[in-house]
Design an enzyme around this catalytic site. Structure first.
Site, PDB file in Angstrom:
ATOM      1  N   ASP A 130      -5.143-101.090 -17.393  1.00 12.05           N
ATOM      2  CA  ASP A 130      -4.077-102.090 -17.430  1.00 12.05           C
ATOM      3  C   ASP A 130      -4.510-103.321 -18.216  1.00 12.05           C
ATOM      4  OD1 ASP A 130      -2.780-100.345 -15.879  1.00 12.05           O
ATOM      5  OD2 ASP A 130      -2.585-101.635 -14.108  1.00 12.05           O
ATOM      6  N   ASP A 188      -2.775-104.972 -21.391  1.00 10.42           N
ATOM      7  CA  ASP A 188      -2.320-106.367 -21.431  1.00 10.42           C
ATOM      8  C   ASP A 188      -2.890-107.091 -22.647  1.00 10.42           C
ATOM      9  OD1 ASP A 188      -0.972-105.900 -19.155  1.00 10.42           O
ATOM     10  OD2 ASP A 188      -2.389-106.914 -17.823  1.00 10.42           O
ATOM     11  N   SER A 223      31.788 -86.863 -11.654  1.00  8.28           N
ATOM     12  CA  SER A 223      30.940 -86.759 -10.476  1.00  8.28           C
ATOM     13  C   SER A 223      30.686 -85.273 -10.215  1.00  8.28           C
ATOM     14  CB  SER A 223      31.701 -87.423  -9.336  1.00  8.28           C
ATOM     15  OG  SER A 223      30.935 -87.369  -8.187  1.00  8.28           O
ATOM     16  N   LEU A 224      29.967 -84.952  -9.140  1.00  6.64           N
ATOM     17  CA  LEU A 224      29.683 -83.542  -8.858  1.00  6.64           C
ATOM     18  C   LEU A 224      30.344 -83.131  -7.556  1.00  6.64           C
ATOM     19  CD1 LEU A 224      25.858 -83.487  -9.647  1.00  6.64           C
ATOM     20  CD2 LEU A 224      27.611 -82.225 -10.889  1.00  6.64           C
ATOM     21  N   GLU A 240      17.932 -78.828 -10.667  1.00  7.94           N
ATOM     22  CA  GLU A 240      17.249 -80.123 -10.818  1.00  7.94           C
ATOM     23  C   GLU A 240      17.318 -80.844  -9.491  1.00  7.94           C
ATOM     24  OE1 GLU A 240      19.507 -82.078 -13.838  1.00  7.94           O
ATOM     25  OE2 GLU A 240      18.942 -80.624 -15.359  1.00  7.94           O
ATOM     26  N   LYS A 279      18.414 -83.876  -7.208  1.00  2.00           N
ATOM     27  CA  LYS A 279      19.514 -84.839  -7.285  1.00  2.00           C
ATOM     28  C   LYS A 279      18.944 -86.197  -6.867  1.00  2.00           C
ATOM     29  CE  LYS A 279      24.310 -85.590  -5.968  1.00  2.00           C
ATOM     30  NZ  LYS A 279      24.194 -86.998  -5.724  1.00  2.00           N
ATOM     31  N   ASP A 304      18.703 -89.970  -5.984  1.00  2.00           N
ATOM     32  CA  ASP A 304      19.660 -90.859  -5.324  1.00  2.00           C
ATOM     33  C   ASP A 304      19.528 -92.268  -5.905  1.00  2.00           C
ATOM     34  OD1 ASP A 304      21.600 -91.674  -3.655  1.00  2.00           O
ATOM     35  OD2 ASP A 304      20.381 -91.661  -1.833  1.00  2.00           O
ATOM     36  N   ARG A 358      28.069 -96.196 -14.609  1.00  2.00           N
ATOM     37  CA  ARG A 358      29.116 -95.177 -14.564  1.00  2.00           C
ATOM     38  C   ARG A 358      30.475 -95.847 -14.387  1.00  2.00           C
ATOM     39  NH1 ARG A 358      31.577 -92.301 -10.387  1.00  2.00           N
ATOM     40  NH2 ARG A 358      32.541 -90.421 -11.184  1.00  2.00           N
ATOM     41  N   TYR A 386      19.137 -86.785 -17.331  1.00  2.00           N
ATOM     42  CA  TYR A 386      19.429 -85.385 -16.997  1.00  2.00           C
ATOM     43  C   TYR A 386      20.542 -84.757 -17.829  1.00  2.00           C
ATOM     44  CZ  TYR A 386      22.397 -88.166 -13.887  1.00  2.00           C
ATOM     45  OH  TYR A 386      23.247 -89.107 -13.383  1.00  2.00           O
ATOM     46  N   LYS A 444      23.125 -76.138 -12.219  1.00  2.00           N
ATOM     47  CA  LYS A 444      23.934 -76.182 -13.444  1.00  2.00           C
ATOM     48  C   LYS A 444      23.872 -74.832 -14.153  1.00  2.00           C
ATOM     49  CE  LYS A 444      22.781 -81.044 -14.125  1.00  2.00           C
ATOM     50  NZ  LYS A 444      22.080 -82.069 -14.884  1.00  2.00           N
ATOM     51  N   LYS A 472      23.669 -80.425  -1.288  1.00  2.00           N
ATOM     52  CA  LYS A 472      23.092 -81.590  -0.603  1.00  2.00           C
ATOM     53  C   LYS A 472      22.159 -81.207   0.553  1.00  2.00           C
ATOM     54  CE  LYS A 472      25.256 -85.317  -0.738  1.00  2.00           C
ATOM     55  NZ  LYS A 472      25.654 -86.531  -1.395  1.00  2.00           N
ATOM     56  N   CYS A 491      20.059-121.786  16.784  1.00  2.00           N
ATOM     57  CA  CYS A 491      18.852-121.064  16.390  1.00  2.00           C
ATOM     58  C   CYS A 491      18.120-120.619  17.650  1.00  2.00           C
ATOM     59  CB  CYS A 491      17.963-121.968  15.540  1.00  2.00           C
ATOM     60  SG  CYS A 491      16.312-121.301  15.276  1.00  2.00           S
ATOM     61  N   CYS A 549      14.683-122.950  17.725  1.00  2.00           N
ATOM     62  CA  CYS A 549      14.639-124.407  17.867  1.00  2.00           C
ATOM     63  C   CYS A 549      15.936-124.987  18.432  1.00  2.00           C
ATOM     64  CB  CYS A 549      14.296-125.062  16.530  1.00  2.00           C
ATOM     65  SG  CYS A 549      15.651-124.954  15.349  1.00  2.00           S
ATOM     66  N   CYS A 597      19.523-121.219  10.194  1.00  2.00           N
ATOM     67  CA  CYS A 597      19.063-122.402  10.900  1.00  2.00           C
ATOM     68  C   CYS A 597      18.633-123.356   9.794  1.00  2.00           C
ATOM     69  CB  CYS A 597      17.867-122.045  11.776  1.00  2.00           C
ATOM     70  SG  CYS A 597      16.980-123.512  12.319  1.00  2.00           S
ATOM     71  N   CYS A 620      12.112-126.345  11.978  1.00  2.00           N
ATOM     72  CA  CYS A 620      12.197-125.201  12.913  1.00  2.00           C
ATOM     73  C   CYS A 620      10.848-124.466  12.993  1.00  2.00           C
ATOM     74  CB  CYS A 620      13.287-124.240  12.457  1.00  2.00           C
ATOM     75  SG  CYS A 620      13.303-122.704  13.386  1.00  2.00           S
TER      76      CYS A 620
HETATM   77  S1  IVH Z   1      24.511 -84.119 -13.619  1.00  2.00           S
HETATM   78  C1  IVH Z   1      28.977 -83.939 -14.759  1.00  2.00           C
HETATM   79  N1  IVH Z   1      22.091 -84.157 -12.635  1.00  2.00           N
HETATM   80  O1  IVH Z   1      24.692 -87.526  -8.855  1.00  2.00           O
HETATM   81  C2  IVH Z   1      27.651 -83.852 -14.101  1.00  2.00           C
HETATM   82  N2  IVH Z   1      23.652 -85.759 -11.802  1.00  2.00           N
HETATM   83  O2  IVH Z   1      27.004 -87.085  -7.095  1.00  2.00           O
HETATM   84  C3  IVH Z   1      26.912 -85.081 -14.239  1.00  2.00           C
HETATM   85  N3  IVH Z   1      22.726 -87.307 -10.149  1.00  2.00           N
HETATM   86  O3  IVH Z   1      27.167 -88.923 -10.911  1.00  2.00           O
HETATM   87  C4  IVH Z   1      25.802 -85.257 -13.352  1.00  2.00           C
HETATM   88  N4  IVH Z   1      20.684 -86.493 -10.155  1.00  2.00           N
HETATM   89  O4  IVH Z   1      24.789 -90.007 -10.957  1.00  2.00           O
HETATM   90  C5  IVH Z   1      23.307 -84.723 -12.593  1.00  2.00           C
HETATM   91  N5  IVH Z   1      19.884 -84.105 -11.899  1.00  2.00           N
HETATM   92  C6  IVH Z   1      21.107 -84.654 -11.863  1.00  2.00           C
HETATM   93  C7  IVH Z   1      21.412 -85.752 -11.022  1.00  2.00           C
HETATM   94  C8  IVH Z   1      22.713 -86.264 -11.012  1.00  2.00           C
HETATM   95  C9  IVH Z   1      21.489 -87.427  -9.653  1.00  2.00           C
HETATM   96  C10 IVH Z   1      23.868 -88.188  -9.770  1.00  2.00           C
HETATM   97  C11 IVH Z   1      24.766 -88.593 -10.916  1.00  2.00           C
HETATM   98  C12 IVH Z   1      26.125 -88.082 -10.524  1.00  2.00           C
HETATM   99  C13 IVH Z   1      26.013 -87.977  -9.041  1.00  2.00           C
HETATM  100  C14 IVH Z   1      27.028 -87.018  -8.473  1.00  2.00           C
END
Ligand code: IVH
Length: 667
Positions: free
Chosen positions: A29, A33, A77-78, A108, A110, A112, A131, A222, A286, A310, A404, A407, A422, A427
């Site tokens: 590091d 730097d 979305s999925l 892949e 998912k 969060d 998004r 992704y 996918k 999920k 509070c 105090c 507070c 305090c």
């Molecule tokens: S593909 C049209 N791949 O999950 C498909 N999404 O609940 C586009 N997410 O909106 C998404 N990991 O923000 C994809 N490996 C992954 C992901 C992923 C997280 C999120 C993404 C999406 C949301 C859907």
């Protein structure tokens, strides 16, 4: 000269890639730097403009929340599935729609976090959007630039980079770093983030990118959404290209010939997901062949070629035994539910933060209630639901204290924030927390000064502020409960030792709003001492690269209100008041430009030739200051297209206004 600079930039980019993307650092590091400092110095002494994709140009500006841009094509979305049956149904539907052809799947994790889209033009990162509603996203380009795993320039490899590339991915915060952010937020009276996803979203939408820069954000891409001039046959092929262009993809991606194989991948991660340093809430399945994806198409909300499988939420039912209200170091009152101990995923949970008064009201949590508790990875457990049907008898709603608890001063509620505070500066509960923060490991590191000792010191009026620690003597200390002469001697020794702490540790230990460890380091690197920093004007603080208006205001207010405390610390003999830190700011004669030097600028509206943060950097590198609001101290307003209220303000105050063309001429 230019080639030397470019060589150095390329070298730094290479080491950044090794560290942040491949996770295989090649140098230490401190060596890294040193290279960055060398580059900053070279850039400062070079008369040419600093390109926005230079590794030194990560921090500036912030989210443009009002500015929304339409996505090239909607960010969908999925659809979710929760069990093997749902997965089988998904597989069967795909099979049917593709008329029985054998289908290969990619799986892949998912992640969060928060979905974003990144656009690169000729290899340079030019735009980042959230998004949003799927159709339009918010402009968070400046904030995304601060994420070290987002390359500002794509890697030049054997394959050329497309003239336009748009990728999509997830921004997230490692789960073990959430605690650290939340401790700071609670201390500052803000409600903690309930999970890493909220933390990522909140950090990315900040108006001041220097605060985003201080958050440990990371990314996995992704989806390759668009690559001009490139065609790929499969999703895996596009992932390989993204890797090669230096983008960070998740390594735990697999290919499967059947939906049964997919179930095995899922099962593996059900067991192993807790070992990952980031939060995953399932796996994404996918169809690999892009022509098949196209044939399957999308509904208005979801693609038919992918599904989110999920994980089960980890929940348990228990009872709220009582609700305690704790006072933080800035006076924010935080309610905590004390629970009947319960085990979730191997951990015994005894309490859950209720964040603030509003949260208790919204969820209607009452003492004695049965509740559903959820634990997501390493994250603080949260109450997701109150089982009101199980509520026995007439339980009164919880009454948040009007005074509070420590105090007894009446609390303050304002419209501006959810925190109830507070506001008594004397305090004792706040004082105890401030001392604990001052003594903590990342601040002055005074071992032996734990909560029990701090309570005694404050309750016996031996200490009234952090500076009083330096007046403590062995004899009175040894009379405290569970102390004795050896421990008292040791404590005095530890306190004495803390006088040698470097200025950044002291600055962090003072507990100023928005001044976490990295901001403290940055401020000291620029001002070299607390004394100089305390005398600096707000504009001077704001002109430091990486410091935005909110931090500058907070620091400036703190010093104007706490002069006595600082004098006491100085008199106590803290080393950092007499020895200055080494300067890392290299100001050479070339950086002082006659037009810009020492003058204060405000940049507003959209410029055609550069972003606002690039404009700010160009001014700062020429010795000028950039602030966010127009006042009578502003020397020039630089106004691009659609300049709004700042333009009017400048006209009102008679501040000279430069057009983009005037500004470029001066550059
Ligand atoms: S593909 C049209 N791949 O999950 C498909 N999404 O609940 C586009 N997410 O909106 C998404 N990991 O923000 C994809 N490996 C992954 C992901 C992923 C997280 C999120 C993404 C999406 C949301 C859907």
């Amino acid at each position: 000269m230019q080639t030397e600079i470019e060589k150095l930039r390329a070298l730094i980019r290479y080491y950044e890639h090794k560290y942040y993307i491949e996770n295989e650092p090649e140098i230490s590091d401190s060596d890294f730097d040193a290279l960055m400092k060398q580059l900053e110095a070279l850039e400062a002494s070079d008369p040419g403009p600093i390109p926005p994709d230079s590794p030194t140009q990560r921090v500036g500006g912030g989210a443009e929340l009002g500015t929304r841009f339409q996505h090239r094509n909607p960010m969908l979305s999925l659809n979710n599935s929760y069990d093997e049956k749902d997965l089988q149904e998904f597989g069967a539907r795909v099979h049917r729609l593709l008329e029985g052809a054998p289908v290969a799947y990619v799986t892949e994790l998912k992640i969060d976090g928060l979905g974003v889209s990144l656009t690169y033009e000729n290899g340079r990162f030019t735009q980042g959007l959230t998004r949003g509603d799927g159709e339009y996203g918010e402009d968070v380009t400046d904030n995304l630039r601060t994420i070290r795993s987002v390359p500002l320039r794509l890697a030049e490899t054997d394959t050329t980079v497309p003239p336009v590339l748009e990728v999509r991915g997830e921004v997230f915060i490692p789960k073990h770093r959430l605690g650290e952010i939340n401790t700071q937020r609670e201390a500052e009276g803000e409600s903690p983030f309930a999970n890493p996803r909220n933390a990522a979203a909140g950090s990315l939408r900040l108006l001041d990118a220097s605060i985003t820069a201080s958050r440990p954000l990371d990314i996995f891409v992704y989806t390759l959404n668009y690559a001009e001039g490139f065609e790929f046959a499969t999703h895996t092929e596009s992932l390989e290209h993204m890797w090669r262009w230096g983008l960070k993809c998740n390594p735990y991606t697999d290919c499967h010939k059947s939906i049964e194989d997919v179930q095995n991948y899922y099962q593996h991660w059900v067991e192993k997901r807790h070992e990952l340093p980031y939060e995953v809430d399932g796996v994404v399945v996918k169809v690999n062949q892009l022509s098949e994806q196209q044939a399957l198409g999308t509904t208005s909300k979801y693609p038919r070629w992918a599904i989110a499988y999920k994980f089960d939420a980890q929940q348990a039912i228990t009872t709220v035994e009582t609700i305690e209200v704790q006072v933080g170091r800035t006076g924010a009152l935080t309610p905590v539910a004390i629970l009947k101990p319960v085990s979730i995923a191997g951990a015994t949970i005894t309490n859950a933060t209720l964040h603030n008064e509003q949260e208790i009201k919204t969820k209607d949590i009452r003492i004695g209630d049965k509740i559903v508790l959820e634990r997501a990875g390493d994250v603080i457990p949260k109450i997701v639901e109150v089982l009101t049907a199980d509520r026995i008898g007439d339980k009164a709603p919880f009454e948040f204290p009007d005074h509070c608890p420590a105090c007894k001063t009446p609390v303050q509620r304002t419209e501006k924030e959810v925190a109830v505070r507070c506001v008594n500066v004397g305090c004792v509960a706040q004082l105890k927390r401030r001392i604990a923060h001052y003594a903590s490991r990342n601040a002055l590191q005074i071992e032996g000064l734990g909560p029990a000792t701090i309570t005694q010191l404050v309750d016996n009026e031996l200490v009234g502020d952090v500076a009083d620690l330096y007046t403590l003597e062995v004899k009175p200390l040894s009379k405290l409960e569970r102390m004795g002469v050896p421990s008292a001697r040791n404590l005095v020794h530890q306190i004495e030792q803390s006088k040698m702490a470097p200025a950044e540790k002291l600055l962090f230990g003072l507990g100023i709003f928005h001044v976490g460890e990295s901001v403290a380091e940055l401020l000291i690197a620029n001002f070299r001492s607390i004394d100089r920093l305390s005398k600096a004007a707000q504009e001077d603080i704001e002109s430091v690269k990486g410091i935005g208006p909110q931090i500058a205001e907070s620091v400036s207010n703190f010093f104007s209100q706490n002069q006595t405390l600082l004098e006491k610390l100085q008199t106590a003999g803290l080393h950092c008041f007499t020895v200055e830190a080494e300067s890392t700011q290299v100001q050479t004669s070339e950086t002082i430009d006659d037009f810009f030097s020492g003058k204060t600028f405000v940049v507003t509206g959209s410029l055609e030739g550069m972003t606002r943060s690039e404009a700010s950097n160009a001014i700062k590198s020429r010795g000028g200051r950039v602030t966010s609001s127009v006042t009578n101290k502003t020397d020039y307003l630089i106004a691009g297209e659609n300049a709004g209220s700042k333009y009017a303000k400048a006209e009102e105050l008679g501040v000279p206004i430069l057009t983009e063309t005037d500004f470029f001429a001066q550059l």
